[in-house]
Design an enzyme around this catalytic site. Structure first.
Site, mmCIF file in Angstrom:
data_model
loop_
_atom_site.group_PDB
_atom_site.id
_atom_site.type_symbol
_atom_site.label_atom_id
_atom_site.label_comp_id
_atom_site.label_asym_id
_atom_site.label_seq_id
_atom_site.Cartn_x
_atom_site.Cartn_y
_atom_site.Cartn_z
ATOM 1 N N LYS A 245 0.837 -1.183 0.000
ATOM 2 C CA LYS A 245 0.000 0.000 0.000
ATOM 3 C C LYS A 245 0.881 1.245 0.000
ATOM 4 O O LYS A 245 2.034 1.116 0.383
ATOM 5 C CB LYS A 245 -0.914 0.014 1.220
ATOM 6 N N HIS B 218 -1.801 -5.829 5.250
ATOM 7 C CA HIS B 218 -1.296 -6.730 6.296
ATOM 8 C C HIS B 218 -2.320 -6.998 7.404
ATOM 9 O O HIS B 218 -2.211 -7.974 8.123
ATOM 10 C CB HIS B 218 0.067 -6.273 6.835
ATOM 11 N N LYS C 159 -3.501 -10.709 9.821
ATOM 12 C CA LYS C 159 -3.457 -10.846 11.281
ATOM 13 C C LYS C 159 -4.347 -12.018 11.690
ATOM 14 O O LYS C 159 -5.460 -12.160 11.205
ATOM 15 C CB LYS C 159 -3.919 -9.554 11.961
ATOM 16 N N HIS D 294 -6.869 -0.861 5.616
ATOM 17 C CA HIS D 294 -6.959 -1.826 6.719
ATOM 18 C C HIS D 294 -8.345 -1.896 7.355
ATOM 19 O O HIS D 294 -8.918 -2.957 7.533
ATOM 20 C CB HIS D 294 -5.959 -1.485 7.826
ATOM 21 N N LYS E 136 -3.075 8.555 15.534
ATOM 22 C CA LYS E 136 -1.724 8.499 16.101
ATOM 23 C C LYS E 136 -1.756 9.271 17.413
ATOM 24 O O LYS E 136 -2.556 10.193 17.580
ATOM 25 C CB LYS E 136 -0.718 9.185 15.171
HETATM 26 C C1 BG6 Z 1 0.620 0.820 8.310
HETATM 27 C C2 BG6 Z 1 0.502 2.323 8.398
HETATM 28 O O1 BG6 Z 1 0.007 0.347 7.150
HETATM 29 O O2 BG6 Z 1 0.012 0.240 9.448
HETATM 30 C C3 BG6 Z 1 1.140 2.833 9.669
HETATM 31 O O3 BG6 Z 1 1.118 2.929 7.269
HETATM 32 C C4 BG6 Z 1 0.583 2.124 10.871
HETATM 33 O O4 BG6 Z 1 0.985 4.245 9.806
HETATM 34 C C5 BG6 Z 1 0.611 0.611 10.667
HETATM 35 O O5 BG6 Z 1 1.365 2.480 11.997
HETATM 36 C C6 BG6 Z 1 -0.120 -0.093 11.779
HETATM 37 O O6 BG6 Z 1 0.094 -1.474 11.673
HETATM 38 P P1 BG6 Z 1 0.026 -2.407 12.962
HETATM 39 O O7 BG6 Z 1 0.165 -3.781 12.404
HETATM 40 O O8 BG6 Z 1 1.155 -2.005 13.844
HETATM 41 O O9 BG6 Z 1 -1.294 -2.141 13.586
#
Ligand code: BG6
Length: 507
Positions: free
Chosen positions: A166, A196, A200, A258, A358
């Site tokens: 992405k 991703h 999970k 996501h 964030k």
């Molecule tokens: C990424 C984003 O795709 O996913 C990030 O670009 C984010 O900004 C991350 O921190 C979060 O992934 P996870 O697996 O840590 O929840």
């Protein structure tokens, strides 16, 4: 010969891992170091890869194979938190690591790669199977695919697949255009758009929970579900990715991909089988049922936010506008909350509240399904909270599990009620480590199982609902920052739920 069971995809249930080479574009980048190589090493450690398995790293920096192996060794040691380092496994794995330096725009790079692939095919018997993994700047995706095509390595005697990280486009039109360019070399069925979150373990478990049990699905609709909350909170800031993040923002970085995929998994119809096409068809159908809102609905049902400086745990934390690489007047969202509506018979009228941000108080990702209250409050006059609604919580991270909240009588005389929880915890129930999302997804792509990858129609459906929101947010001048680092986001997000009589959970 055994007849094929039409309800089981042989790819998912037999999982034969073919010989192959993984070519990583962007081999010097963060993702390769933190996620890809540790995941591949872990697969080797678990004896999941074929004997001749090989990797070719590609990047601009000149490096010998030996120096690349050294770098990757450090990365594996640093980022494989829960994997014991095994010298023998590493040596066997490192024997298959190669490196090619070059410029993405230079045809010579692809010629050199073609020679390298031919050499590896000869020495490691990889059968001509190649998985190209694009972990570069998004603007390089199309030039790489075309470079591979021109050099004749986009096709070969084995299979050729393309994994794309992405962001996939930055709006509907650019996503379409990118697909068109990739399709000049790769068929859609060979394009694996990675998300991703779908890898999970707990996100996959949503399917098992919903469709492997008989008691939940009858409740899974507008008659019983009051609303759904999906939260992906992060306590970290932009961690040196200010320049990228400033262009993307929370809505595009997390929700477009996501969280809409998570929402689709929660809300989709049962698929006819567990084959990739069936599951992806249902996800796609759900995404296409989400209402694309008009500007006035967007102003009502969405809230952008941006964190300002704060003192957390005795430490000064900078605001987003003070982060490195960020414009001091940036209007980028580091927080996004959206009320989505799914326009189908199952979900009409049920709000799906989705938020991410964030610098929120903690790192937690969860889905909370709030059911309607009991129709009659016969314990209404008694002590305690006898009216709390049932809540089903799917915890995606950090502690993976599922909890069901219901009210119970507290011990003693009289009818005093209190909410209690029935908990399933992955760690204690199975006592074994869950594979990381990248292990799952890389292995799936090598096997040729696209169930957990997103398809062109899904990406386009998500942009169709997200792009109008982006447009309204771009046109509006928000008073940023509107939440302090370390808090649960802007007050306007609470007000958005309050208008329908709801409150955000504090996970
Ligand atoms: C990424 C984003 O795709 O996913 C990030 O670009 C984010 O900004 C991350 O921190 C979060 O992934 P996870 O697996 O840590 O929840």
């Amino acid at each position: 010969m055994p007849t094929e069971n039409p309800f089981q995809d042989p790819l998912r249930f037999e999982r034969r891992v073919p010989e192959c080479v993984v070519v990583i574009f962007g081999a010097n980048g963060d993702l390769t170091k933190r996620k890809l190589l540790p995941a591949l090493y872990r697969l080797a450690y678990d004896r999941r890869l074929s004997a001749g398995f090989a990797v070719v790293g590609i990047s601009r920096t000149p490096l010998s194979d030996e120096a690349f192996r050294e770098k990757m060794l450090e990365a594996v040691k640093q980022f494989s938190e829960d994997t014991k380092f095994d010298e023998d496994v590493w040596n066997a794995f490192a024997g298959g690591l190669h490196y090619v330096a070059g410029d993405i725009g230079d045809p010579a790079l692809y010629q050199e790669l073609a020679t390298k692939l031919a050499e590896i095919e000869g020495s490691r018997h990889t059968g001509g199977n190649v998985l190209f993994y694009l972990s570069t700047q998004p603007s390089q995706y199309a030039p790489i695919a075309l470079g591979l095509g021109k050099a004749g390595i986009g096709k070969g005697n084995g299979w050729r697949r393309l994994v794309v990280e992405k962001p996939f486009g930055h709006n509907l039109e650019s996503a379409r255009e990118l697909s068109d360019r990739l399709h000049e070399v790769f068929n859609e069925s060979d394009v694996y758009r990675i998300d991703h979150y779908l890898g999970k373990e707990t996100v996959q478990n949503i399917l098992a929970f919903r469709f492997g049990n008989g008691i939940f699905e009858p409740l899974w609709n507008r008659r019983y579900v009051n609303h759904v909350q999906i939260t992906a909170a992060e306590s970290i800031g932009v961690e040196g990715r200010g320049a990228y993040y400033q262009e993307a923002g929370a809505l595009a970085d997390m929700i477009q991909n996501h969280l809409l995929q998570v929402m689709a998994t929660i809300a989709m119809e049962p698929s006819a089988s567990f084959r990739a096409t069936s599951v992806r068809d249902e996800r796609s159908k759900l995404l296409r049922s989400i209402r694309a809102m008009k500007p006035d609905e967007i102003r009502e049902n969405t809230v952008p936010g941006q964190y300002g400086p704060a003192r957390i745990g005795g430490q000064e934390v900078p605001g987003f506008r003070q982060e490195q690489g960020v414009n001091p007047e940036s209007q980028t969202d580091t927080y996004a909350a959206v009320t989505f509506f799914v326009e189908n018979w199952r979900w009409a009228g049920v709000p799906f509240y989705v938020r991410t941000g964030k610098r929120l108080p903690k790192r937690v990702t969860e889905i909370a399904i709030q059911f309607n209250k009991a129709p009659l409050a016969i314990f209404g006059d008694t002590d305690g909270d006898g009216t709390a609604p049932n809540l089903l919580i799917v915890r995606i991270q950090p502690e993976e599990g599922i909890s069901l909240k219901f009210v119970s009588k507290t011990p003693g005389s009289g009818m005093k009620l209190r909410p209690v929880s029935m908990d399933f915890n992955y760690g204690s129930s199975f006592g074994e480590r869950s594979p990381s999302a990248y292990e799952t997804l890389l292995l799936d792509a090598i096997i040729g199982d696209a169930t957990l990858y997103t398809r062109q129609d899904m990406v386009e459906a998500s942009w169709t609902v997200v792009e109008p929101i982006q447009n309204v947010w771009k046109e509006t001048k928000y008073e940023f920052p509107n939440y302090a680092a370390g808090t649960w986001g802007p007050a306007a997000a609470d007000e958005m739920l309050a208008r329908r009589g709801h409150v955000w959970r504090k996970p």
